[in-house]
Design a protein around this motif. Structure first.
Motif, PDB file in Angstrom:
ATOM      1  N   GLU A 139       0.857  -1.177   0.000  1.00  0.00           N
ATOM      2  CA  GLU A 139       0.000   0.000   0.000  1.00  0.00           C
ATOM      3  C   GLU A 139       0.896   1.230   0.000  1.00  0.00           C
ATOM      4  N   SER A 155      -3.542   6.965  -3.969  1.00  0.00           N
ATOM      5  CA  SER A 155      -3.300   5.758  -3.188  1.00  0.00           C
ATOM      6  C   SER A 155      -3.268   4.558  -4.126  1.00  0.00           C
ATOM      7  N   TYR A 156      -2.356   3.638  -3.853  1.00  0.00           N
ATOM      8  CA  TYR A 156      -2.271   2.394  -4.621  1.00  0.00           C
ATOM      9  C   TYR A 156      -2.187   1.238  -3.630  1.00  0.00           C
ATOM     10  N   THR A 157      -3.006   0.215  -3.840  1.00  0.00           N
ATOM     11  CA  THR A 157      -2.973  -0.976  -2.992  1.00  0.00           C
ATOM     12  C   THR A 157      -2.942  -2.215  -3.869  1.00  0.00           C
TER      13      THR A 157
END
Length: 176
Positions: A139, A155-157
């Motif tokens: 994350e 945001s990157y997950t």
């Protein structure tokens, strides 16, 4: 059970009471109190639960301040291993590059056993099956201070849960 929960909470409180303290977060990161350099706060982990048996590991919180950018950051590597061959490793972080930009997130990996009790309300409460999963996760958040305490960013997950072992006659293996 309540006895196990009480035991886990007691161990955690004991370990926290033994940790070195650095005052409040505001005082900790102020230029006068903490001008530069890296600080370490290690903490051993000991826990018990019926599903995992005994867990052993460590957390290490590393904090620092970089003066040229008026920034600060922390990393907190965490690692635990259980007597049931279960592994959990994690690296959460938070880095403030200036008064307006920061990144925070974590990278983690788990190889753990859990209990599956079925789907829905009409399940036999005694029909419990164990399964093992591998769970890598990343994350990443990149944030910019807009105004006051309002942050905006991207945001990157990434999560890839893979069930690696099931009961061959259980609901997970048969698809029931």
């Amino acid at each position: 059970s309540m006895r196990v929960l009480f035991f886990q909470i007691s161990i955690i409180l004991l370990l926290f009471s033994l940790m070195p303290t650095a005052g409040s977060a505001q005082g900790f990161f102020s230029k006068n109190y903490y001008p530069s350099g890296v600080r370490f706060a290690p903490m051993p982990v000991i826990a018990y639960s019926p599903e995992t048996d005994w867990n052993f590991g460590a957390n290490v919180k590393m904090t620092w301040r970089f003066n040229r950018l008026d920034g600060w950051g922390w990393l907190k590597p965490q690692f635990t291993y259980s007597l049931n061959d279960q592994l959990r490793a994690s690296l959460p972080w938070r880095l403030r590059f200036s008064n307006r930009w920061e990144t925070r997130g974590k990278a983690s990996y788990s190889d753990y056993n859990f209990l599956f009790f079925g789907i829905g309300n009409d399940q036999d409460p005694d029909a419990v099956e164990e399964y093992t999963y591998r769970y890598p996760e990343v994350e990443v958040n990149l944030l910019r201070l807009i105004r006051g305490s309002t942050w905006m960013g991207a945001s990157y997950t990434f999560v890839d849960m893979d069930i690696t072992e099931t009961d061959p006659d259980g609901q997970l293996a048969t698809g029931d």
